[in-house]
Design an enzyme around this catalytic site. Sequence first.
Site, PDB file in Angstrom:
ATOM      1  N   ARG A  59       0.810  -1.227   0.000  1.00  0.00           N
ATOM      2  CA  ARG A  59       0.000   0.000   0.000  1.00  0.00           C
ATOM      3  C   ARG A  59       0.839   1.271   0.000  1.00  0.00           C
ATOM      4  NH1 ARG A  59      -3.466  -2.350   3.675  1.00  0.00           N
ATOM      5  NH2 ARG A  59      -2.081  -4.077   3.274  1.00  0.00           N
ATOM      6  N   THR A  60       1.977   1.267   0.701  1.00  0.00           N
ATOM      7  CA  THR A  60       2.793   2.486   0.733  1.00  0.00           C
ATOM      8  C   THR A  60       3.328   2.788  -0.665  1.00  0.00           C
ATOM      9  OG1 THR A  60       3.416   1.965   2.993  1.00  0.00           O
ATOM     10  CG2 THR A  60       4.748   3.601   1.878  1.00  0.00           C
ATOM     11  N   LYS A  87      23.982  -8.104  -6.365  1.00  0.00           N
ATOM     12  CA  LYS A  87      25.365  -8.364  -6.788  1.00  0.00           C
ATOM     13  C   LYS A  87      26.371  -7.700  -5.858  1.00  0.00           C
ATOM     14  CE  LYS A  87      23.800  -8.293 -11.593  1.00  0.00           C
ATOM     15  NZ  LYS A  87      23.787  -7.447 -12.787  1.00  0.00           N
ATOM     16  N   ARG A 109      12.305   3.171   1.001  1.00  0.00           N
ATOM     17  CA  ARG A 109      12.074   2.267   2.135  1.00  0.00           C
ATOM     18  C   ARG A 109      13.301   1.381   2.269  1.00  0.00           C
ATOM     19  NH1 ARG A 109       6.833  -1.116   3.623  1.00  0.00           N
ATOM     20  NH2 ARG A 109       6.357   0.965   4.366  1.00  0.00           N
ATOM     21  N   HIS A 137       8.165   5.949  10.155  1.00  0.00           N
ATOM     22  CA  HIS A 137       7.377   5.837   8.935  1.00  0.00           C
ATOM     23  C   HIS A 137       6.489   7.085   8.915  1.00  0.00           C
ATOM     24  CE1 HIS A 137       5.238   4.452   5.596  1.00  0.00           C
ATOM     25  NE2 HIS A 137       4.772   3.286   6.019  1.00  0.00           N
TER      26      HIS A 137
END
Lengths: 309, 182
Positions: A59-60, A87, A109, A137
């Site tokens: 949702r974010t 990598k 995030r 957040h």
Amino acid sequence: MTNLSVNHLLGIKDLTADDIQLIFQTADHFKEVINRPIKKVPSLRDITIANIFFENSTRTKLSFELAEKRLSADVVNFSSSNSSVKKGETLLDTVNNILSMKVDMVVMRHSSPGAAHFLSRNIQANIVNAGDGTHEHPTQALLDTYSIREQIQDLKGKKVAIIGDILHSRVALSNIYALKKLGAEVMVCGPATLLPRYISELGVEISWDVKEALEWCDIANILRIQLERQQLKYFPSLREYSLYYGVNKKLLDGLGKEIILMHPGPINRGVEISSDVADSKQSIILNQVENGVAIRMAVLYLLAQKRQN
Amino acid sequence: MEKRLILDTDLLQITINRLVEELIENHKDFQNTVLIGLQPRGKFLAQRIQKRLNERLNKDLPLGLLDTTFYRDDFRRRDTPLQANATKIPFIIEDKKVILIDDVLFTGRTVRAALDAMIAFGRPRLVELLTFIDRKYTRDLPIQADYVGRRVNTIKTQRVLVEWTDQGAENDKIWLVTNEEQ
């Protein structure tokens, strides 16, 4: 107050109460925009935004992407699962490579607390923290408090209980900062193993009894049990957690008052909240999701306004 | 700072009446016509025009308010941040004749943004512009008003100050303000 006091949105801790009110007022206008027949405005048409998600999100990520598109920004998306991070590329290298493509703002995030702060000190773009580990957040806290404000206008003196896995929650910390800055009283409630030791230093009440917390509060924000972050066993079983800390209809019926129920999602139905309660009239969970887009539009718009031309 | 009165209260009222008569001449009974005032300052003129039209036609004409902030092309290019105002358009503008109302027509950028903002609500059949003061020779864009209260000669450093009693002023008045240091 006509502009934000910050150039990045790293956490609610850095914002003033005026900043939060300005974001709310701007979000009011964007809420009107997203309810129009054409839900788009051209404000950010010259801005490119990179959504960099090193952790899973539904949702974010969707909400930010929608907000960006409704402001007419150009959007690039990046997720670490199928990228060169696998990598061995460093965070700074990854982001610098993205920025070389002339990106103006970064929504990130990351699983490490402080990752957004690190980035803001090392690159030129405006950073929006979309969740850094168990730290903050901010946009979630803004949309939570905005959703409460929509129900009760003024948060001053109102009692908000945050119930559940406080230890692993970045939503809890940001919410505590936001609610306290707006004058609300906050209580955290959960099993002792899921309440961090420092929590009382933030000026919040503590309870280990969910019934007591519900009786005390006007608004209950129920958090998800973050099993993916729990390396140890913090409680014997989900069934036992649900029995002692789950919010259900019987518990609410016994209160003798109606409280507002919130949940930042995703919901573990039947664990922290029962299905009938999550879908009841008292629940404003879907309002929170709708408000998320308006809040994120406001944050991006106000940060873009601070960019030098 | 030097203030020169352009329109006093009486002349302002006469001008509104004259503009209303012009509107009635073109739109008759306003059957398919709606009024939209541009936020923030066109609102007061739009309300006056609506009130006078209502009296003349014995009707209750719809009035919308349109904010152009998110549609401006000078976002991030101004010294002072832009603050949005409420947009309230409680009617359908699809296939309607729309009269946009603002107090001062200066560079034309607000009207350009307003046209963009209005299209987000539907496709009008016709759009006209009514402005109280038309500042001549200051346009950045090829935009002209269909109904003008008064045309004035100004230079860029001057500004037109419109005072309404609805905003707390003692009388309705319009001034031309010249800053001495400029």
